[in-house]
Design an enzyme around this catalytic site. Structure first.
Site, PDB file in Angstrom:
ATOM      1  N   LYS A 159       0.833  -1.194   0.000  1.00 14.30           N
ATOM      2  CA  LYS A 159       0.000   0.000   0.000  1.00 14.30           C
ATOM      3  C   LYS A 159       0.874   1.252   0.000  1.00 14.30           C
ATOM      4  O   LYS A 159       0.681   2.159  -0.822  1.00 14.30           O
ATOM      5  CB  LYS A 159      -0.927   0.012   1.213  1.00 14.30           C
ATOM      6  CG  LYS A 159      -1.880   1.204   1.247  1.00 14.30           C
ATOM      7  CD  LYS A 159      -2.708   1.232   2.524  1.00 14.30           C
ATOM      8  CE  LYS A 159      -1.902   1.774   3.686  1.00 14.30           C
ATOM      9  NZ  LYS A 159      -2.719   2.005   4.891  1.00 14.30           N
ATOM     10  N   ASP A 196      -6.373   0.497   0.634  1.00 16.44           N
ATOM     11  CA  ASP A 196      -6.554   0.728   2.063  1.00 16.44           C
ATOM     12  C   ASP A 196      -7.952   0.258   2.455  1.00 16.44           C
ATOM     13  O   ASP A 196      -8.652  -0.384   1.675  1.00 16.44           O
ATOM     14  CB  ASP A 196      -6.305   2.199   2.413  1.00 16.44           C
ATOM     15  CG  ASP A 196      -7.403   3.123   1.908  1.00 16.44           C
ATOM     16  OD1 ASP A 196      -8.295   2.671   1.156  1.00 16.44           O
ATOM     17  OD2 ASP A 196      -7.381   4.317   2.271  1.00 16.44           O
TER      18      ASP A 196
END
Length: 242
Positions: A139, A157
């Site tokens: 991420k 996310d």
């Protein structure tokens, strides 16, 4: 329609073919572009290193909170070498409001040392090299690649994952599998902006407990429309400002 108090299970469109799903996903992305034309990374930064540090700090806290501490942090530690030589306790005091500050401070010192030792103090524009750094996962790496280097990436996310499951794009829970599934639906050049659009929409409209369905610009494209507040006025009151 009663208001829900827990996240809804992911929904799919009955009988939807892979081609129909692809077309709906791309129409949804275009609608999100209209709904959130200013969608962008909400972490403040001016260099790849600043973005990398800010993204590491953003774990388990808000971008707003991170932006409150980074001006002091960036001024005191402008380079990877500065982090490598830093007093961990000094960093802890600066970043304390972000939570988990001891672990994050150790990560930042380790990050600085790794950048100095492996990359001459520069942030690499490569996914594998980034995820090999202390405290950096996919991420974080995709945020840095997309927003600091212009390399398309999907930032999976909690908001991203929640929305793509509600949209019926995938039922996967694992972030890497979600990234793969969405990457097969959306043009690569759109990946970074799609991430920002979904995160903007998740933060402002499609909340985890009470989505504002009656004020949602993509409701007609969403198989989960109606799980939240459907009254337009009541839904509008749930929408959070930019």
């Amino acid at each position: 329609m009663p208001r829900i108090d827990a996240p809804a299970a992911p929904r799919t469109v009955a009988g939807e073919t892979p081609l129909a799903l692809l077309r709906r996903a791309r129409r949804t992305n275009r609608a999100l572009a209209v709904a959130h034309p200013d969608a962008h990374c909400e972490l403040d930064f001016t260099t790849p290193l600043e973005l990398l540090v800010a993204t590491v700090l953003s774990a388990q806290t808000t971008d707003v909170r991170v932006n409150q501490v980074t001006p002091v942090l960036f001024a005191r530690y402008p380079s990877a070498a500065d982090y490598a030589a830093a007093d961990v306790e000094d960093i802890e005091q600066i970043i304390r409001p972000t939570g988990f500050f001891r672990a994050k401070a150790k990560s930042l010192v380790g990050l600085g040392r790794a950048l100095v030792e492996r990359h001459d103090g520069e942030v690499p524009a490569d996914l594998d090299a980034l995820v090999a750094l202390p405290g950096v996962g996919r991420k974080t790496a995709n945020v840095v690649l997309g927003d600091a280097f212009g390399v398309p990436g999907l930032t999976v996310d909690t908001h991203f994952g929640r929305l793509v499951r509600r949209l019926g794009w995938t039922t996967e829970e694992d972030p890497v599998k979600v990234e793969t599934a969405v990457g097969e639906l959306i043009e690569k050049r759109e990946w970074t902006l799609l991430s920002h659009r979904l995160i903007f929409h998740g933060r402002r409209v499609c909340h985890s407990r009470r989505p504002a369905c009656g004020a949602c610009a993509i409701a007609q494209l969403c198989p989960s429309a109606g799980i939240g507040e459907t009254d337009p006025a009541a839904a509008a009151a749930l929408v959070r400002p930019y």
